[in-house]
Scaffold this motif. Structure first.
Motif, short mmCIF file in Angstrom:
data_model
loop_
_atom_site.label_atom_id
_atom_site.label_comp_id
_atom_site.label_asym_id
_atom_site.label_seq_id
_atom_site.Cartn_x
_atom_site.Cartn_y
_atom_site.Cartn_z
N ILE A 89 0.84 -1.20 0.00
CA ILE A 89 0.00 0.00 0.00
C ILE A 89 0.87 1.25 0.00
N THR A 90 1.93 1.19 0.80
CA THR A 90 2.86 2.33 0.83
C THR A 90 3.53 2.53 -0.52
N ARG A 91 3.94 1.43 -1.16
CA ARG A 91 4.57 1.54 -2.48
C ARG A 91 3.62 2.13 -3.51
N MET A 92 2.36 1.73 -3.43
CA MET A 92 1.36 2.25 -4.38
C MET A 92 1.16 3.75 -4.17
N ARG A 93 1.18 4.19 -2.93
CA ARG A 93 1.03 5.61 -2.67
C ARG A 93 2.22 6.41 -3.22
#
Length: 460
Positions: A271-275
């Motif tokens: 999720i952090t990478r997608m953000r």
């Protein structure tokens, strides 16, 4: 059978006491009956021996001395007379009378003829021959209440010179007084056996009470201490099986919680990478949509982790001023627009985990704020055994069939209470898990025109 005890201890104690009481009464009756029979046998044998001895003395005495001897030996309950002739055809052939005659014959020095007479035909003849003697005999044959005694013997002995001597013997009245010493002994024995039986039954059933308490409280506190494995073999085996089941359940739940926690934690990295990738130049509308989805996923993961931690015992238990905690939560909800009325106070601190309990009441108040119209009543009832906190809103409420389901993880109503929310269905589940982790309960109820009531009861 509603008057019978419902507990195992009460039923076993009643069965033992009733059986012991019946045995004691039967034993007392047999004792009194045997005592009467023994007294009768001893008195009858003594009377027969005395009659045989008197007949031997009279047989060896001179005829001129016999009347004076008979007068001297006519001592109640035995009366002698020479006035009655030998009676023919009136022999008492009963077993008791014949046994009496045989016992008397054994005391004779010389063989003499003895016959036992029945009493009915003798009164008239005795009155004609010896009126004073028959009155004396009648006085001996009357009991104190005026009723004739049944244990009376009339015998005739023909001496060697042909003289007939008649014996009238009245056995004493059997004792009617109760053997108080024997009764006291039986009562003492009964009380001793009853006390010992009650102690033994209590010792045998007490582990079962612990087993029942542990089974009823297992769902609320899986980390409770194991049962003591003592008592009889069957109870010890049941306690061992229960402890093994508790260990297996705890291991299973801990494994599941660890797996879910690991998955939820690991999901936050992508999720952090997608953000971070959303920082690139992409369509603003698409970026907003993706950020909204990522926020929902992050919220769901956070709530899942909160639910998994809700029943844990990581936070220490401390004395807590519950009123202060509730006031703090109420202030937070009022800043969000809720109108809350506080009723009641606690009298003393409670033992609780502050952060977990704050999360519990915050979830319940936020749930009432979102779906209950914004007007909330928070009441506190304090007693010596528990503290009860009730949160009531003015919303549409919940169908009675769904009151239990809404506390299950990830369950969301299809009605308006959940349709326009972004909730994950874990708010009430977390509150219930926290309440049960404190050894308490969370109960939902709906009253007509009063909305939903959520009651948290915490033991003291």
């Amino acid at each position: 059978m509603k008057f019978l005890p419902r507990t195992l201890f009460g039923q076993l104690a009643l069965a033992l006491f009733a059986g012991l009481l019946v045995v004691q009464f039967v034993g007392l009756w047999l004792l009194l009956d045997d005592r009467g029979r023994l007294n009768y046998k001893l008195l009858s044998e003594y009377a027969a021996q005395r009659m045989g001895g008197i007949a031997t003395v009279l047989d060896g005495a001179k005829p001129i001395n016999r009347p004076s001897l008979a007068k001297a030996l006519s001592v109640p309950p035995t009366t002698l007379s020479f006035a009655l002739p030998w009676v023919e055809g009136k022999v008492d052939s009963s077993e008791d009378a014949q046994a009496f005659a045989r016992q008397a014959a054994q005391q004779l020095e010389h063989p003499l003829t003895i016959q036992m007479l029945s009493l009915e035909p003798l009164d008239a003849l005795m009155f004609v021959l010896h009126p004073e003697g028959v009155e004396k005999w009648k006085r001996h044959t009357q009991s104190h209440d005026g009723h004739a005694m049944p244990r009376t013997y009339v015998a005739q002995v023909r001496l060697r010179d042909g003289t007939v001597v008649s014996f009238h013997h009245v056995l004493p009245i059997p004792p009617t007084d109760l053997p108080y010493r024997v009764i006291a002994l039986l009562v003492l024995l009964g009380l001793s056996v009853s006390a010992l039986s009650l102690w033994a039954v209590r010792r045998l059933t007490h582990p079962l009470v612990h087993l029942a308490d542990a089974a009823s409280g297992l769902a609320r506190n899986l980390n409770r201490p194991p049962l003591p494995e003592n008592g009889p073999e069957e109870v010890r085996l049941a306690a061992q099986a229960f402890n093994a089941m508790q260990r297996d359940l705890k291991r299973l739940i801990d494994t599941r919680a660890q797996a879910l926690s690991a998955v939820s934690h690991d999901l936050r990295l992508p999720i952090t990478r997608m953000r971070l990738r959303l920082e690139a130049d992409i369509d603003p509308a698409l970026r907003t949509s993706i950020e909204h989805d990522l926020a929902d996923m992050d919220t769901m993961i956070g709530h899942t982790l909160d639910f998994l931690r809700a029943g844990s015992h990581v936070e220490p238990v401390v004395p807590l001023q519950l009123d202060t905690l509730l006031d703090s939560v109420v202030e937070d909800m009022e800043e969000l627009g809720a109108t809350i009325e506080r009723v009641g106070k606690t009298r003393s601190p409670v033992l609780a985990r502050p952060h977990a309990l704050r999360r519990c009441f915050a979830n319940l108040l936020d749930n009432a704020r979102l779906y209950g119209g914004g007007t909330i009543t928070l009441s506190v009832e304090d007693s010596s055994s528990s503290v009860r906190v009730t949160i009531t809103d003015n919303g549409p409420g919940i169908n009675e069939a769904d009151l239990e389901k809404v506390c299950e993880p990830y369950f969301r109503l299809e009605a308006s209470r959940a349709r326009h929310t972004g909730g994950t269905g874990l708010g009430l589940a977390i509150a219930k898990a926290i309440a049960e982790a404190h050894g308490g309960t969370l109960t939902l109820s709906c009253a007509p025109a009063q909305g939903l009531s959520a009651t948290v009861e915490l033991p003291r």
